[in-house]
Design an enzyme around this catalytic site. Structure first.
Site, PDB file in Angstrom:
ATOM      1  N   LYS A  83      11.253  27.063 -68.633  1.00  0.00           N
ATOM      2  CA  LYS A  83      12.224  26.739 -67.585  1.00  0.00           C
ATOM      3  C   LYS A  83      13.164  27.920 -67.393  1.00  0.00           C
ATOM      4  O   LYS A  83      13.755  28.429 -68.358  1.00  0.00           O
ATOM      5  CB  LYS A  83      12.999  25.487 -68.024  1.00  0.00           C
ATOM      6  CG  LYS A  83      13.596  24.688 -66.884  1.00  0.00           C
ATOM      7  CD  LYS A  83      14.166  23.381 -67.424  1.00  0.00           C
ATOM      8  CE  LYS A  83      14.757  22.529 -66.346  1.00  0.00           C
ATOM      9  NZ  LYS A  83      15.501  21.392 -66.880  1.00  0.00           N
TER      10      LYS A  83
HETATM   11  O1  G3P Z   1      17.426  18.574 -66.344  1.00  0.00           O
HETATM   12  C1  G3P Z   1      17.979  18.908 -65.122  1.00  0.00           C
HETATM   13  C2  G3P Z   1      18.712  17.784 -64.412  1.00  0.00           C
HETATM   14  O2  G3P Z   1      17.921  16.643 -64.348  1.00  0.00           O
HETATM   15  C3  G3P Z   1      20.126  17.567 -64.866  1.00  0.00           C
HETATM   16  O3  G3P Z   1      20.684  16.395 -64.353  1.00  0.00           O
HETATM   17  O4  G3P Z   1      22.390  14.645 -64.507  1.00  0.00           O
HETATM   18  O5  G3P Z   1      22.868  16.886 -65.509  1.00  0.00           O
HETATM   19  O6  G3P Z   1      22.813  16.588 -63.035  1.00  0.00           O
HETATM   20  P1  G3P Z   1      22.276  16.129 -64.347  1.00  0.00           P
END
Ligand code: G3P
Length: 218
Positions: A83
């Site tokens: 990633k």
């Molecule tokens: O892993 C990336 C993403 O899904 C992060 O989500 O909830 O931290 O905006 P969030």
């Protein structure tokens, strides 16, 4: 639509993988920090539980550092997906790994222009963060629609749209209507998908009525 779980918690990954619903896993540095575990150990454990792609994010922000870290991470298991952030250096590192046949996930995508670049760099997945766009008053799902439309114009773009930063079941159903390839879902939201009060009520009645027949299915 493929379902990935957005988590670095071994117990919840094991539990949800047991239902046969998981096609992969995504992690990020914040989820690793929250787990309190050693990064490479967690990734190795997740890769042994889920056979699909397991995204492990580089910590470096320069090209050489990303390549060095990505090489280390890619040796943990065959299903590690590197990633990388959506920066010029991240795209260059993405091209490096995709040329080597190593899976990549270009993360922190917030615009269609960025998604075009990820496809040009040969990313396996691009991760548009829809919840974070909603959080600032923009429409995350419109971005998914825009990216899917653009990618469909160019059959040579092989990058899959991985909807990230999902906050609720509607994000998933709408992304599925649009035709997004993958949703990476927090455990809590994945469990919300199944729940409906009429299902609970109906099952309760069926159980009661069946018991009243005094029969058994043998
Ligand atoms: O892993 C990336 C993403 O899904 C992060 O989500 O909830 O931290 O905006 P969030």
């Amino acid at each position: 639509m493929k379902f990935f779980i957005d988590s670095a918690e071994i117990a919840e990954i094991k539990e949800l993988s047991g239902y046969g619903l998981l096609d992969g896993v995504t992690t990020n540095p914040s989820l690793i920090a929250k787990s309190g575990r050693k990064f490479k150990e967690v990734i190795a454990e997740i890769c042994a539980i889920v056979k699909g792609p397991v995204s492990a994010e580089v910590a470096a922000t320069d090209y050489e550092g990303m390549v060095r870290e990505g090489e280390i991470l890619s040796k943990i298991a065959k299903n590690v997906c590197i990633k990388l952030p959506l920066t010029m250096d991240g795209l260059k590192a993405c091209k490096y790994f995709s040329d080597k046949g190593i899976q990549t996930n270009v993360t922190l995508c917030f615009s269609a222009a960025q998604a075009i670049l990820a496809a040009k760099a040969g990313a396996t997945f691009v991760s548009p963060f829809i919840g974070r766009l909603d959080d600032i008053g923009q429409d995350g799902l419109s971005l998914i629609e825009e990216i899917c439309d653009i990618y469909s114009n160019y059959p040579e773009f092989k990058t899959e749209v991985l909807v990230a930063s999902i906050r609720n079941p509607v994000h998933i159903t709408q992304a599925a209507r649009i035709g997004a390839d993958v949703a990476t879902i927090p455990a809590k939201v994945l469990k919300q998908l199944v729940s409906h009060p009429l299902t609970d009520k109906g099952l309760e009645t069926f159980v009661k009525d069946w018991a009243s027949t005094g029969q058994k299915i043998d």
